[in-house]
Design a protein around this motif. Structure first.
Motif, PDB file in Angstrom:
ATOM      1  N   ALA A  61      43.614  42.839  44.923  1.00 43.09           N
ATOM      2  CA  ALA A  61      44.240  42.603  43.617  1.00 43.09           C
ATOM      3  C   ALA A  61      45.667  43.133  43.589  1.00 43.09           C
ATOM      4  O   ALA A  61      46.572  42.498  43.047  1.00 43.09           O
ATOM      5  CB  ALA A  61      43.400  43.254  42.512  1.00 43.09           C
ATOM      6  N   GLN A  62      45.897  44.288  44.189  1.00 47.61           N
ATOM      7  CA  GLN A  62      47.245  44.829  44.244  1.00 47.61           C
ATOM      8  C   GLN A  62      48.146  43.988  45.142  1.00 47.61           C
ATOM      9  O   GLN A  62      49.338  43.811  44.848  1.00 47.61           O
ATOM     10  CB  GLN A  62      47.198  46.273  44.746  1.00 47.61           C
ATOM     11  N   GLU A  63      47.617  43.449  46.236  1.00 47.37           N
ATOM     12  CA  GLU A  63      48.422  42.605  47.115  1.00 47.37           C
ATOM     13  C   GLU A  63      48.868  41.332  46.410  1.00 47.37           C
ATOM     14  O   GLU A  63      50.018  40.900  46.554  1.00 47.37           O
ATOM     15  CB  GLU A  63      47.616  42.251  48.367  1.00 47.37           C
ATOM     16  N   TYR A  64      47.964  40.713  45.641  1.00 50.86           N
ATOM     17  CA  TYR A  64      48.305  39.483  44.924  1.00 50.86           C
ATOM     18  C   TYR A  64      49.008  39.755  43.590  1.00 50.86           C
ATOM     19  O   TYR A  64      49.405  38.814  42.907  1.00 50.86           O
ATOM     20  CB  TYR A  64      47.040  38.656  44.660  1.00 50.86           C
ATOM     21  N   ASP A  65      49.151  41.034  43.222  1.00 47.74           N
ATOM     22  CA  ASP A  65      49.744  41.412  41.930  1.00 47.74           C
ATOM     23  C   ASP A  65      48.956  40.785  40.779  1.00 47.74           C
ATOM     24  O   ASP A  65      49.512  40.221  39.843  1.00 47.74           O
ATOM     25  CB  ASP A  65      51.209  40.991  41.860  1.00 47.74           C
ATOM     26  N   LEU A  66      47.625  40.879  40.878  1.00 44.68           N
ATOM     27  CA  LEU A  66      46.738  40.336  39.856  1.00 44.68           C
ATOM     28  C   LEU A  66      45.755  41.416  39.431  1.00 44.68           C
ATOM     29  O   LEU A  66      45.787  42.549  39.914  1.00 44.68           O
ATOM     30  CB  LEU A  66      45.972  39.111  40.395  1.00 44.68           C
ATOM     31  N   ASP A  67      44.875  41.046  38.490  1.00 46.18           N
ATOM     32  CA  ASP A  67      43.857  41.968  37.988  1.00 46.18           C
ATOM     33  C   ASP A  67      42.499  41.574  38.560  1.00 46.18           C
ATOM     34  O   ASP A  67      42.220  40.395  38.801  1.00 46.18           O
ATOM     35  CB  ASP A  67      43.801  41.936  36.454  1.00 46.18           C
ATOM     36  N   LEU A  68      41.673  42.567  38.758  1.00 46.37           N
ATOM     37  CA  LEU A  68      40.286  42.344  39.164  1.00 46.37           C
ATOM     38  C   LEU A  68      39.430  42.352  37.902  1.00 46.37           C
ATOM     39  O   LEU A  68      39.267  43.392  37.254  1.00 46.37           O
ATOM     40  CB  LEU A  68      39.833  43.417  40.141  1.00 46.37           C
ATOM     41  N   VAL A  69      38.901  41.191  37.546  1.00 45.57           N
ATOM     42  CA  VAL A  69      38.188  41.028  36.274  1.00 45.57           C
ATOM     43  C   VAL A  69      36.726  40.736  36.570  1.00 45.57           C
ATOM     44  O   VAL A  69      36.398  39.864  37.394  1.00 45.57           O
ATOM     45  CB  VAL A  69      38.798  39.887  35.438  1.00 45.57           C
ATOM     46  N   GLU A  70      35.838  41.458  35.891  1.00 45.91           N
ATOM     47  CA  GLU A  70      34.397  41.263  36.040  1.00 45.91           C
ATOM     48  C   GLU A  70      33.967  40.121  35.117  1.00 45.91           C
ATOM     49  O   GLU A  70      33.954  40.248  33.897  1.00 45.91           O
ATOM     50  CB  GLU A  70      33.667  42.550  35.671  1.00 45.91           C
ATOM     51  N   VAL A  71      33.622  38.978  35.720  1.00 39.98           N
ATOM     52  CA  VAL A  71      33.283  37.780  34.936  1.00 39.98           C
ATOM     53  C   VAL A  71      31.783  37.608  34.750  1.00 39.98           C
ATOM     54  O   VAL A  71      31.349  36.877  33.854  1.00 39.98           O
ATOM     55  CB  VAL A  71      33.883  36.526  35.603  1.00 39.98           C
ATOM     56  N   ALA A  72      30.965  38.221  35.573  1.00 44.79           N
ATOM     57  CA  ALA A  72      29.505  38.133  35.445  1.00 44.79           C
ATOM     58  C   ALA A  72      28.931  39.507  35.736  1.00 44.79           C
ATOM     59  O   ALA A  72      28.601  39.838  36.889  1.00 44.79           O
ATOM     60  CB  ALA A  72      28.927  37.077  36.378  1.00 44.79           C
TER      61      ALA A  72
END
Length: 269
Positions: A61-72
């Motif tokens: 997530a840090q490499e892609y500059d995104l968030d890790l979101v729990e969807v299920a």
């Protein structure tokens, strides 16, 4: 120091500093709030990465500059996805807003009449009923009886039948006329659904705006042309006004007769 028993510490009386907990959050857990050893990871484009440790998912997530979101959260292991959580929340809010905008609310309008209503008043009331049915709303028609009119319910029944026949192209009788105390009630339902009526209203409004915008430019051009025509006419009139005295001066000189001396006329005679 005296303390509450362990079994009662979670339900102390009000005013004793009892903390019953806050409201349960409905938002998904993201990033460091995820408390599981491993997750099933889904990439930014929807590709399946597989089951990875939580630390590895956070690094991605840090490499892609995104968030890790729990969807299920109920899955085993929980399913998490790499996404821009702020953008996701904005798009979800816009979708919910659009869904509320297109949601149809059933509204029942009411129109009250008298058995001996004037023809002009009847046409006015019928116009309101037509407008309500075009908007996709139900209409409750109430005939109010007073005094001796209560002994003539057939007058109200005939009036309701007449109204139903006049608007049969737009609505139908959903509830037949029935006596309710001093009143007689009938419910009319529209042929169009509320969503269809709302869509047609939006299309008509868009067409009016487009026509208004298209009509502005020709009107302005026409106004400029008219100004030019008026200016030319004014110039022509000004030229004629200036030239007119010059043309009339010789005629005025010809018409003026110089009086002859009296002795000359006598000699001629």
């Amino acid at each position: 120091m005296w303390r509450y028993p362990a079994s009662e510490r979670g339900c102390r009386p009000a005013g004793r500093g009892c903390n019953r907990g806050g409201s349960i959050s409905t938002e998904p857990r993201i990033n460091d709030r995820i408390r599981v050893p491993e997750v099933r990871l889904v990439g930014p484009s929807g590709e399946q990465v597989g089951i990875v440790p939580l630390a590895k998912a956070l690094e991605l997530a840090q490499e892609y500059d995104l968030d890790l979101v729990e969807v299920a959260a109920t899955a085993r292991p929980p399913v998490c996805k790499l996404m821009d959580y702020g953008k996701f929340k904005y798009e979800s809010a816009m979708k919910a807003r659009e869904a509320r905008k297109n949601q149809a609310h059933t509204v029942i309008k009411e129109m009250k009449l008298r058995p001996k209503i004037d023809p002009h008043d009847y046409e006015t009331k019928k116009g309101h009923v037509v407008r309500f049915l075009k908007q996709g709303d139900k209409v409750k028609i109430t005939i109010m009886f007073r005094g001796r009119e209560q002994s003539r319910p057939e007058l109200g029944f005939r009036l309701l039948q007449r109204l139903a026949e006049d608007v049969q192209d737009l609505g139908f009788v959903e509830s037949s006329p029935k006596q309710d105390g001093r009143n007689m009630i009938m419910v009319l339902g529209p042929h169009k659904k509320k969503t269809e009526a709302m869509a047609e209203a939006r299309e008509a409004q868009a067409a009016r705006k487009a026509a208004a915008q298209a009509g502005v430019t020709p009107r302005r051009q026409g106004g400029a042309d008219e100004v030019d025509d008026v200016t030319d006419e004014v110039d022509d009139v000004t030229d004629e006004a200036v030239e007119a005295p010059v043309e009339e001066q010789p005629e005025a000189a010809d018409d003026t007769e110089t009086p002859a001396p009296a002795g000359t006329e006598a000699a001629a005679g």
